[in-house]
Design a protein around this motif. Sequence first.
Motif, PDB file in Angstrom:
ATOM      1  N   HIS A 122       0.805  -1.357   0.090  1.00  0.00           N
ATOM      2  CA  HIS A 122       0.086  -0.124  -0.038  1.00  0.00           C
ATOM      3  C   HIS A 122       0.897   1.173   0.111  1.00  0.00           C
ATOM      4  CE1 HIS A 122      -2.280  -3.249   1.726  1.00  0.00           C
ATOM      5  NE2 HIS A 122      -3.252  -2.906   1.234  1.00  0.00           N
ATOM      6  N   ALA A 123       0.315   2.415  -0.492  1.00  0.00           N
ATOM      7  CA  ALA A 123       1.098   3.663  -0.445  1.00  0.00           C
ATOM      8  C   ALA A 123       1.757   3.909   0.696  1.00  0.00           C
ATOM      9  CB  ALA A 123       0.077   4.733  -1.087  1.00  0.00           C
ATOM     10  N   VAL A 124       0.936   3.813   1.885  1.00  0.00           N
ATOM     11  CA  VAL A 124       1.505   3.840   3.166  1.00  0.00           C
ATOM     12  C   VAL A 124       2.598   3.055   3.580  1.00  0.00           C
ATOM     13  CG1 VAL A 124      -0.540   5.123   4.101  1.00  0.00           C
ATOM     14  CG2 VAL A 124      -0.347   2.799   4.466  1.00  0.00           C
ATOM     15  N   ASP A 125       2.703   1.974   3.189  1.00  0.00           N
ATOM     16  CA  ASP A 125       3.929   1.290   3.378  1.00  0.00           C
ATOM     17  C   ASP A 125       5.216   1.546   3.039  1.00  0.00           C
ATOM     18  OD1 ASP A 125       1.694  -0.488   4.489  1.00  0.00           O
ATOM     19  OD2 ASP A 125       1.745  -1.762   2.668  1.00  0.00           O
ATOM     20  N   VAL A 126       5.289   2.318   1.753  1.00  0.00           N
ATOM     21  CA  VAL A 126       6.365   2.631   1.366  1.00  0.00           C
ATOM     22  C   VAL A 126       7.288   3.938   1.899  1.00  0.00           C
ATOM     23  CG1 VAL A 126       7.809   3.026  -0.846  1.00  0.00           C
ATOM     24  CG2 VAL A 126       5.738   1.667  -0.728  1.00  0.00           C
ATOM     25  N   PRO A 127       8.456   3.844   2.409  1.00  0.00           N
ATOM     26  CA  PRO A 127       8.680   5.186   2.940  1.00  0.00           C
ATOM     27  C   PRO A 127       9.117   6.172   2.109  1.00  0.00           C
ATOM     28  CG  PRO A 127       9.770   3.123   4.024  1.00  0.00           C
ATOM     29  CD  PRO A 127       8.904   2.642   2.921  1.00  0.00           C
ATOM     30  N   LEU A 128       8.775   7.458   2.113  1.00  0.00           N
ATOM     31  CA  LEU A 128       9.045   8.467   1.289  1.00  0.00           C
ATOM     32  C   LEU A 128      10.662   8.690   0.914  1.00  0.00           C
ATOM     33  CD1 LEU A 128       6.507  11.095   2.053  1.00  0.00           C
ATOM     34  CD2 LEU A 128       6.201   9.351   0.376  1.00  0.00           C
ATOM     35  N   GLU A 129      11.293   8.406   1.791  1.00  0.00           N
ATOM     36  CA  GLU A 129      12.735   8.690   1.883  1.00  0.00           C
ATOM     37  C   GLU A 129      13.573   7.429   1.134  1.00  0.00           C
ATOM     38  OE1 GLU A 129      12.122   6.352   5.832  1.00  0.00           O
ATOM     39  OE2 GLU A 129      11.207   7.987   4.751  1.00  0.00           O
ATOM     40  N   LEU A 130      12.792   6.322   0.663  1.00  0.00           N
ATOM     41  CA  LEU A 130      13.088   5.464  -0.123  1.00  0.00           C
ATOM     42  C   LEU A 130      12.955   5.649  -1.802  1.00  0.00           C
ATOM     43  CD1 LEU A 130      12.819   2.095   1.864  1.00  0.00           C
ATOM     44  CD2 LEU A 130      14.793   3.633   1.964  1.00  0.00           C
ATOM     45  N   LEU A 131      12.097   6.462  -1.815  1.00  0.00           N
ATOM     46  CA  LEU A 131      11.502   6.522  -3.228  1.00  0.00           C
ATOM     47  C   LEU A 131      12.786   6.766  -4.268  1.00  0.00           C
ATOM     48  CD1 LEU A 131       8.303   8.819  -2.802  1.00  0.00           C
ATOM     49  CD2 LEU A 131       8.559   6.262  -3.047  1.00  0.00           C
ATOM     50  N   ALA A 132      13.875   7.466  -3.961  1.00  0.00           N
ATOM     51  CA  ALA A 132      14.935   7.482  -4.814  1.00  0.00           C
ATOM     52  C   ALA A 132      15.721   6.218  -5.186  1.00  0.00           C
ATOM     53  CB  ALA A 132      15.968   8.420  -4.127  1.00  0.00           C
ATOM     54  N   LYS A 133      15.157   5.177  -4.670  1.00  0.00           N
ATOM     55  CA  LYS A 133      15.667   4.056  -5.026  1.00  0.00           C
ATOM     56  C   LYS A 133      14.660   3.277  -5.915  1.00  0.00           C
ATOM     57  CE  LYS A 133      18.510   3.397  -0.955  1.00  0.00           C
ATOM     58  NZ  LYS A 133      18.728   2.522   0.482  1.00  0.00           N
ATOM     59  N   VAL A 134      13.468   3.683  -6.270  1.00  0.00           N
ATOM     60  CA  VAL A 134      12.444   3.064  -7.122  1.00  0.00           C
ATOM     61  C   VAL A 134      13.536   2.812  -8.515  1.00  0.00           C
ATOM     62  CG1 VAL A 134      10.310   3.276  -8.365  1.00  0.00           C
ATOM     63  CG2 VAL A 134      10.616   4.059  -6.134  1.00  0.00           C
ATOM     64  N   PRO A 135      13.431   1.489  -9.184  1.00  0.00           N
ATOM     65  CA  PRO A 135      13.984   1.577 -10.252  1.00  0.00           C
ATOM     66  C   PRO A 135      13.484   2.142 -11.507  1.00  0.00           C
ATOM     67  CG  PRO A 135      13.293  -0.720  -9.170  1.00  0.00           C
ATOM     68  CD  PRO A 135      12.629   0.356  -8.621  1.00  0.00           C
ATOM     69  N   PRO A 136      14.041   2.591 -12.695  1.00  0.00           N
ATOM     70  CA  PRO A 136      13.582   3.106 -13.757  1.00  0.00           C
ATOM     71  C   PRO A 136      12.233   2.556 -14.278  1.00  0.00           C
ATOM     72  CG  PRO A 136      15.913   3.342 -13.807  1.00  0.00           C
ATOM     73  CD  PRO A 136      15.511   2.243 -12.514  1.00  0.00           C
TER      74      PRO A 136
END
Length: 257
Positions: A122-136
């Motif tokens: 769920h959207a709330v499960d993913v820490p915002l500080e880790l979004l930079a690590k989302v694969p292209p």
Amino acid sequence: MPTSNTFFWNDRLKASGIHFGISLVIALLAALLVFGLWYPYPYREISGGRELFLIVVAVDIVLGPLITLAVFNRAKPWRELRRDLVMVALIQLSGLGYGLWTVFVARPVHMVFEYDRFRVVHAVDVPLELLAKVPPGVDAFPLLGPTLLSLRPFRDNQEKMNATLAALEGLSLSAQPNLWQPYAAAIPEILREARPVSALKTRFANQASEIDRVLASTGRAPQALVYLPMVGRKSFWTVFLDPVTAEVLAFMPLDSF
């Protein structure tokens, strides 16, 4: 003969009834958004979207008309009455907006193959500080409903240990964006872990007819399908897959772990 008091209450009830009708129409439009995009089946059940939405809407469509019932009075100057009704509408719309935002940020965004199972993220499960690590190429928070992803193999034992420790602290493996990869990249692993439906029917013989009913809805030969368990927000489900392509075909509220 009707008294002035009767007319007074008839006016209030009529105004409240009209307000209730408008509120109901708005609630139905909101339901189309929530259940059509954010919580399509089976996520409305797996992720608790139905209960959350119904609580928000039930409070909103009851509260607004009740306030109108309390404040509506034709004896008031038109400017004052209009101000009161506008304030009621603003309060109600603010409450609905906040409720929809709560539903939105709690929505499911991905169903992830997590090495030997599926997990709904769920959207709330993913820490915002880790979004930079989302694969292209991967949308971390899709707006048009959950997408399918899988987890890549760990690069080394250190990465596996770090990810596992984070999971033990509450951040599931599937909610760690650095591990995401396209669903298709893991098809061989998915099919290797998947189990034959015949084994499921043997384990749950008392639910065999219900399993057959779900399998029949796929339009495929039931005996050829495979399954994997899935972890939701509040319950465990079973996902049925094509044995060649790993295409997700059906869901069932059955704990098959």
